[in-house]
Design a protein around this motif. Sequence first.
Motif, PDB file in Angstrom:
ATOM      1  N   TRP A  49       0.639  -1.381   0.271  1.00  0.00           N
ATOM      2  CA  TRP A  49       0.194  -0.039   0.074  1.00  0.00           C
ATOM      3  C   TRP A  49       0.933   1.411  -0.017  1.00  0.00           C
ATOM      4  N   ARG A  50       2.073   1.379   0.642  1.00  0.00           N
ATOM      5  CA  ARG A  50       2.828   2.480   0.640  1.00  0.00           C
ATOM      6  C   ARG A  50       3.069   2.998  -0.764  1.00  0.00           C
ATOM      7  N   LEU A  51       3.144   2.000  -1.735  1.00  0.00           N
ATOM      8  CA  LEU A  51       3.523   2.288  -2.936  1.00  0.00           C
ATOM      9  C   LEU A  51       2.599   3.022  -3.950  1.00  0.00           C
ATOM     10  N   TYR A  52       1.372   3.028  -3.466  1.00  0.00           N
ATOM     11  CA  TYR A  52       0.293   3.445  -4.140  1.00  0.00           C
ATOM     12  C   TYR A  52      -0.515   4.655  -3.545  1.00  0.00           C
ATOM     13  N   MET A 102      10.083   9.878  -7.955  1.00  0.00           N
ATOM     14  CA  MET A 102      10.499   8.637  -8.282  1.00  0.00           C
ATOM     15  C   MET A 102      11.679   8.593  -9.399  1.00  0.00           C
ATOM     16  N   ASP A 103      12.718   8.748  -8.698  1.00  0.00           N
ATOM     17  CA  ASP A 103      13.920   8.900  -9.425  1.00  0.00           C
ATOM     18  C   ASP A 103      14.865   7.595  -9.692  1.00  0.00           C
ATOM     19  N   TYR A 104      14.625   6.659  -8.759  1.00  0.00           N
ATOM     20  CA  TYR A 104      15.525   5.366  -8.819  1.00  0.00           C
ATOM     21  C   TYR A 104      14.766   4.432  -9.574  1.00  0.00           C
ATOM     22  N   ARG A 113       8.370  -5.524  -9.904  1.00  0.00           N
ATOM     23  CA  ARG A 113       7.367  -5.824  -9.053  1.00  0.00           C
ATOM     24  C   ARG A 113       6.863  -4.218  -8.899  1.00  0.00           C
ATOM     25  N   GLN A 114       7.662  -3.292  -9.263  1.00  0.00           N
ATOM     26  CA  GLN A 114       7.313  -1.851  -8.663  1.00  0.00           C
ATOM     27  C   GLN A 114       6.759  -0.924  -9.834  1.00  0.00           C
ATOM     28  N   LYS A 115       6.629  -1.647 -10.983  1.00  0.00           N
ATOM     29  CA  LYS A 115       6.252  -0.600 -12.201  1.00  0.00           C
ATOM     30  C   LYS A 115       5.127   0.164 -12.030  1.00  0.00           C
ATOM     31  N   GLY A 116       4.066  -0.344 -11.412  1.00  0.00           N
ATOM     32  CA  GLY A 116       2.933   0.490 -11.102  1.00  0.00           C
ATOM     33  C   GLY A 116       3.206   1.539  -9.940  1.00  0.00           C
ATOM     34  N   ARG A 117       4.259   1.354  -9.365  1.00  0.00           N
ATOM     35  CA  ARG A 117       4.309   2.566  -8.079  1.00  0.00           C
ATOM     36  C   ARG A 117       4.014   3.999  -8.469  1.00  0.00           C
TER      37      ARG A 117
END
Length: 178
Positions: A60-63, A110-112, A117-121
């Motif tokens: 959840w922290r990624l979205y 979102m620089d890195y 698995r994080q493409k939707g972040r």
Amino acid sequence: RKRVFQVGHQRHYSKLYRAVRDMVQGGRIGNVTAIRAQWNRNDQVARPSPDPKLERLVNWRLYSEYSGGLMTEFASHQIDVANMVLAMPPEPGQPRRILFPESVCGMGGMDYPRSKRQKGRDTSDNVHVIYSFRVPFRERQKGPDGKWAFLPTGETYLVRFVYMSIMTNELLGPSEMI
């Protein structure tokens, strides 16, 4: 309306942080001249989800639909620490007077590169912010009762609060320096 609201800032209710606040406001360590805080983690790998349909809930922290990003998830706790130590000591029978920053400058993003698995972040992986607080200058003086006290002089000065949170290296983890 018979409702109770509490913000869950863990540090705010910590005996250690309250002791620091009391030491600062009681003049035991002098005027605060700077605050630095960081909450760094090495969170580039999303947690595994048992079901692809639950991915956004598990991580959840990624979205942004579930999280306000680094400033709300981590910085809010450390901004609260700065507010606690910079608040003016209460006058008898009065609450503490919170100081608000007179200016804020920050950047992040979102620089890195993200893993598959994080493409939707869509929340930032780093933030860097500087707050400037105008604070009353206090010095040790004899009070009206003849006892030594840490009293305002009528002058003010700037305290910079520098905050950083990065998700690519956990060096220094969560910490504050006052």
